[in-house]
Scaffold this motif. Structure first.
Motif, PDB file in Angstrom:
ATOM      1  N   LEU A 187      20.128  48.871  83.189  1.00 41.77           N
ATOM      2  CA  LEU A 187      20.660  50.092  84.083  1.00 41.77           C
ATOM      3  C   LEU A 187      19.560  50.386  85.074  1.00 41.77           C
ATOM      4  CD1 LEU A 187      22.361  52.228  81.523  1.00 41.77           C
ATOM      5  CD2 LEU A 187      23.577  51.045  83.386  1.00 41.77           C
ATOM      6  N   THR A 188      18.177  50.666  84.568  1.00 47.33           N
ATOM      7  CA  THR A 188      17.071  50.992  85.551  1.00 47.33           C
ATOM      8  C   THR A 188      17.029  49.856  86.752  1.00 47.33           C
ATOM      9  OG1 THR A 188      16.202  51.784  83.693  1.00 47.33           O
ATOM     10  CG2 THR A 188      14.671  51.621  85.573  1.00 47.33           C
ATOM     11  N   ARG A 189      17.319  48.601  86.152  1.00 46.75           N
ATOM     12  CA  ARG A 189      16.691  47.521  87.285  1.00 46.75           C
ATOM     13  C   ARG A 189      17.981  47.391  88.552  1.00 46.75           C
ATOM     14  NH1 ARG A 189      15.977  44.050  83.046  1.00 46.75           N
ATOM     15  NH2 ARG A 189      17.908  42.731  83.419  1.00 46.75           N
ATOM     16  N   PHE A 190      19.296  47.431  87.711  1.00 42.55           N
ATOM     17  CA  PHE A 190      20.381  47.370  88.586  1.00 42.55           C
ATOM     18  C   PHE A 190      20.871  48.580  89.434  1.00 42.55           C
ATOM     19  CE2 PHE A 190      24.841  46.253  89.233  1.00 42.55           C
ATOM     20  CZ  PHE A 190      24.747  44.909  89.933  1.00 42.55           C
ATOM     21  N   GLN A 191      20.529  49.639  88.620  1.00 42.06           N
ATOM     22  CA  GLN A 191      21.253  50.860  89.507  1.00 42.06           C
ATOM     23  C   GLN A 191      22.713  50.755  89.827  1.00 42.06           C
ATOM     24  OE1 GLN A 191      19.130  53.870  90.226  1.00 42.06           O
ATOM     25  NE2 GLN A 191      17.831  52.728  88.556  1.00 42.06           N
ATOM     26  N   PRO A 192      23.661  50.673  88.832  1.00 37.43           N
ATOM     27  CA  PRO A 192      25.079  50.596  89.146  1.00 37.43           C
ATOM     28  C   PRO A 192      25.691  52.039  89.750  1.00 37.43           C
ATOM     29  CG  PRO A 192      24.808  50.702  86.886  1.00 37.43           C
ATOM     30  CD  PRO A 192      23.356  50.602  87.471  1.00 37.43           C
ATOM     31  N   ASP A 193      26.603  51.905  90.394  1.00 41.89           N
ATOM     32  CA  ASP A 193      27.354  52.877  90.941  1.00 41.89           C
ATOM     33  C   ASP A 193      28.441  53.431  89.788  1.00 41.89           C
ATOM     34  OD1 ASP A 193      26.475  53.443  93.573  1.00 41.89           O
ATOM     35  OD2 ASP A 193      27.298  51.339  93.877  1.00 41.89           O
ATOM     36  N   ALA A 194      28.902  52.267  88.931  1.00 44.99           N
ATOM     37  CA  ALA A 194      29.682  52.460  87.933  1.00 44.99           C
ATOM     38  C   ALA A 194      29.632  51.178  86.873  1.00 44.99           C
ATOM     39  CB  ALA A 194      31.210  52.420  88.521  1.00 44.99           C
ATOM     40  N   VAL A 195      30.285  51.723  85.735  1.00 41.70           N
ATOM     41  CA  VAL A 195      30.192  50.690  84.468  1.00 41.70           C
ATOM     42  C   VAL A 195      31.380  50.438  83.951  1.00 41.70           C
ATOM     43  CG1 VAL A 195      28.960  50.188  82.298  1.00 41.70           C
ATOM     44  CG2 VAL A 195      27.787  51.257  84.037  1.00 41.70           C
ATOM     45  N   VAL A 196      31.998  49.462  83.587  1.00 38.75           N
ATOM     46  CA  VAL A 196      33.337  48.991  83.336  1.00 38.75           C
ATOM     47  C   VAL A 196      32.973  48.501  81.796  1.00 38.75           C
ATOM     48  CG1 VAL A 196      35.327  47.968  83.470  1.00 38.75           C
ATOM     49  CG2 VAL A 196      34.293  48.959  85.451  1.00 38.75           C
ATOM     50  N   GLY A 197      33.786  49.023  80.833  1.00 36.47           N
ATOM     51  CA  GLY A 197      33.729  48.541  79.496  1.00 36.47           C
ATOM     52  C   GLY A 197      35.219  47.722  79.150  1.00 36.47           C
ATOM     53  N   ILE A 221      26.043  58.045  84.886  1.00 36.82           N
ATOM     54  CA  ILE A 221      26.833  57.117  85.771  1.00 36.82           C
ATOM     55  C   ILE A 221      28.256  57.097  85.452  1.00 36.82           C
ATOM     56  CG2 ILE A 221      27.084  54.552  86.234  1.00 36.82           C
ATOM     57  CD1 ILE A 221      23.931  54.581  85.189  1.00 36.82           C
ATOM     58  N   PRO A 222      29.269  57.031  86.216  1.00 30.51           N
ATOM     59  CA  PRO A 222      30.718  56.987  86.078  1.00 30.51           C
ATOM     60  C   PRO A 222      31.140  55.701  85.143  1.00 30.51           C
ATOM     61  CG  PRO A 222      30.053  57.450  88.215  1.00 30.51           C
ATOM     62  CD  PRO A 222      28.937  57.183  87.711  1.00 30.51           C
ATOM     63  N   LYS A 241      33.399  60.746  76.974  1.00 35.93           N
ATOM     64  CA  LYS A 241      32.582  61.002  78.150  1.00 35.93           C
ATOM     65  C   LYS A 241      33.241  60.256  79.328  1.00 35.93           C
ATOM     66  CE  LYS A 241      28.508  63.074  76.341  1.00 35.93           C
ATOM     67  NZ  LYS A 241      27.121  62.923  76.018  1.00 35.93           N
ATOM     68  N   ALA A 242      34.197  59.083  79.141  1.00 38.26           N
ATOM     69  CA  ALA A 242      34.603  58.365  80.272  1.00 38.26           C
ATOM     70  C   ALA A 242      35.168  58.933  81.456  1.00 38.26           C
ATOM     71  CB  ALA A 242      35.428  57.295  79.655  1.00 38.26           C
ATOM     72  N   GLY A 243      35.276  58.482  82.738  1.00 33.98           N
ATOM     73  CA  GLY A 243      35.832  58.857  83.750  1.00 33.98           C
ATOM     74  C   GLY A 243      37.396  58.685  83.771  1.00 33.98           C
ATOM     75  N   LYS A 244      37.743  57.413  83.225  1.00 35.07           N
ATOM     76  CA  LYS A 244      38.728  57.029  83.332  1.00 35.07           C
ATOM     77  C   LYS A 244      39.089  56.118  82.339  1.00 35.07           C
ATOM     78  CE  LYS A 244      42.100  58.331  86.552  1.00 35.07           C
ATOM     79  NZ  LYS A 244      41.919  59.619  85.897  1.00 35.07           N
ATOM     80  N   ILE A 245      40.377  55.947  81.493  1.00 31.57           N
ATOM     81  CA  ILE A 245      40.508  55.172  80.321  1.00 31.57           C
ATOM     82  C   ILE A 245      41.912  54.493  80.843  1.00 31.57           C
ATOM     83  CG2 ILE A 245      40.917  54.765  77.873  1.00 31.57           C
ATOM     84  CD1 ILE A 245      39.526  57.761  77.758  1.00 31.57           C
ATOM     85  N   CYS A 246      41.837  53.123  80.858  1.00 33.10           N
ATOM     86  CA  CYS A 246      42.996  52.410  81.349  1.00 33.10           C
ATOM     87  C   CYS A 246      43.595  51.580  80.290  1.00 33.10           C
ATOM     88  CB  CYS A 246      42.574  51.116  82.324  1.00 33.10           C
ATOM     89  SG  CYS A 246      42.100  51.860  83.880  1.00 33.10           S
ATOM     90  N   VAL A 247      44.866  51.856  80.039  1.00 34.98           N
ATOM     91  CA  VAL A 247      45.462  51.411  78.797  1.00 34.98           C
ATOM     92  C   VAL A 247      46.845  50.632  79.111  1.00 34.98           C
ATOM     93  CG1 VAL A 247      44.678  53.381  77.385  1.00 34.98           C
ATOM     94  CG2 VAL A 247      46.852  53.453  78.604  1.00 34.98           C
ATOM     95  N   ALA A 248      47.256  49.821  78.067  1.00 27.37           N
ATOM     96  CA  ALA A 248      48.229  48.935  78.305  1.00 27.37           C
ATOM     97  C   ALA A 248      49.668  49.116  77.347  1.00 27.37           C
ATOM     98  CB  ALA A 248      47.850  47.500  77.807  1.00 27.37           C
ATOM     99  N   TYR A 249      49.374  50.278  76.539  1.00 26.05           N
ATOM    100  CA  TYR A 249      50.402  50.833  75.566  1.00 26.05           C
ATOM    101  C   TYR A 249      50.741  51.965  75.759  1.00 26.05           C
ATOM    102  CZ  TYR A 249      50.003  46.083  73.433  1.00 26.05           C
ATOM    103  OH  TYR A 249      49.885  44.839  73.397  1.00 26.05           O
ATOM    104  N   GLU A 250      51.995  52.520  75.295  1.00 24.42           N
ATOM    105  CA  GLU A 250      52.252  54.016  75.333  1.00 24.42           C
ATOM    106  C   GLU A 250      51.641  54.730  74.185  1.00 24.42           C
ATOM    107  OE1 GLU A 250      56.395  52.846  75.446  1.00 24.42           O
ATOM    108  OE2 GLU A 250      56.404  52.237  77.260  1.00 24.42           O
ATOM    109  N   GLY A 251      51.503  56.079  74.111  1.00 24.53           N
ATOM    110  CA  GLY A 251      51.279  56.951  73.055  1.00 24.53           C
ATOM    111  C   GLY A 251      49.626  56.697  72.829  1.00 24.53           C
ATOM    112  N   MET A 252      48.744  56.321  73.840  1.00 22.37           N
ATOM    113  CA  MET A 252      47.591  56.254  73.494  1.00 22.37           C
ATOM    114  C   MET A 252      46.729  57.485  73.642  1.00 22.37           C
ATOM    115  SD  MET A 252      46.820  53.261  72.972  1.00 22.37           S
ATOM    116  CE  MET A 252      45.352  52.652  73.010  1.00 22.37           C
TER     117      MET A 252
END
Length: 364
Positions: free
Chosen positions: A90-100, A118-119, A139-150
């Protein structure tokens, strides 16, 4: 605008291919975006991601081993080391956002990103969220899901129902059934089953098929069989006598051909496999992997079974039931039509673009 995004996770094709689909979608929307993948050393992402044209760095992290507890002794040390490595990246790359995208490597990098403000965006592929994602979800900004009831796992206001990303090679494929069958050396007009156990193969599916190879010839049913590396030699020599009907592969790179050639599919119930089967609208028998975290593959499969969009056989019953059920399904046109009709509306070809827009929405 030249944004910088880290995509973290992997371990199996089920995490890697959706991650690459998200990266490609980000580049479509913002061609200047700089993307760095972070994976687990020794896992297949270290090979597959560079093949797709993206740089990757590896963390020394391993998952919790449910079948051999002794292997977990070094886990706390590996986790601490990977958290240090993540901090340096993270220190080296300095991202604007991180996706898991799930898998061992997503936790350390998202954890450290959240500590720095970092978002972060989580792509939760399964119908049952794992422990790591539940922690990170707070603490995530957004959580993208594929199923109902999450919302039983995550804060409802952060959820975005996107479906799971499917490789462009499958969503945009124009291959015909005739071309697909010819590719595998099979004939048109004969019922065809495609058996696939994920990128590494599935022991129970392979062992269930092995004793029945002669029946494929006797019943004039064709089989495309992806065994994975560990079982390949065994399957290859056993199938040599039945080569007219049984085609054995360690790994199939042209999955769109395999889906197109098949009337019916036997599959594990990983999130990627399900997303692909919904898009290609195939009648399927799921054999969920029982040792997946929180038994999420069974939950994934049941979400389709409850909609009469798939059949399911438990892993422990595969040996006694799987091949006979597959034979009867491929010969039952009414049931195949019903499964096809019910699985079709569940397919989503634009999940990658929706998720990519959500990532950019966190930055802009």
């Amino acid at each position: 605008m030249a944004y910088k995004v880290i995509i973290a996770g992997g371990g199996t094709g089920g995490h890697i291919f959706p991650a690459i689909a998200i990266a490609n979608a980000l580049r479509k929307l913002e061609p200047q975006t700089e993307i760095l993948f972070v994976g687990a050393k020794g896992k297949m992402e270290m090979e597959k991601v560079p093949q797709a044209g993206y740089p990757i760095e590896g963390l020394e992290i391993a998952g919790f081993n449910r079948s051999n507890m002794l292997k977990n002794i070094l886990l706390p040390f590996k986790l601490l080391k990977s958290l240090r490595q993540a901090k340096n990246i993270l220190t080296r790359f300095q991202p604007d956002a991180v996706v898991g995208v799930g898998g061992y490597a997503s936790f350390p990098i998202l954890r450290q990103a959240q500590r720095r403000g970092i978002p972060t965006l989580i792509q939760e592929q399964n119908s049952y969220a794992g422990k790591s994602n539940k922690i990170l979800g707070r603490k995530a900004g957004k959580i993208c899901v594929a199923y109902e009831g999450m919302d039983k796992f995550f804060p409802a206001d952060k959820l975005l129902y996107t479906g799971n990303p499917v490789r462009g090679a499958i969503t945009e494929s124009a291959v015909t059934r005739e071309e697909a069958l010819r590719h595998f050396g099979l004939l048109d007009g004969k019922p065809t089953i495609f058996a696939v156990g994920g990128s590494l193969g599935a022991k129970s599916i392979n062992e269930a098929i092995l004793p029945h190879l002669v029946e494929f010839v006797n019943k004039d049913i064709q089989l495309i069989w992806q065994t994975g590396k560990p079982f390949y030699d065994t399957a290859k020599s056993a199938a040599a006598a039945f080569a007219t009907h049984v085609k054995v592969y360690e790994f199939i790179n042209v999955m769109d051909f395999a889906y197109k050639a098949a009337d019916t599919v036997i599959s594990r119930a990983g999130a990627l496999a399900i997303a692909e089967l919904c898009v290609v609208k195939k009648p399927v028998i799921f054999v969920p992997y029982p040792f997946a975290a929180e038994d999420h593959q069974t939950q994934n499969a049941l979400s389709l079974v409850h909609k009469q969009a798939a059949l399911m056989i438990k892993d422990g019953e595969a040996q006694s039931r799987l091949v006979n059920e597959a034979f009867s399904l491929v010969q039952n046109k009414a049931l195949m039509d019903q499964l096809e009709q019910n699985i079709a509306p569940l397919g989503n070809k634009n999940a990658d673009m929706t998720i990519a827009r959500a990532v950019l929405g966190l930055i802009k």
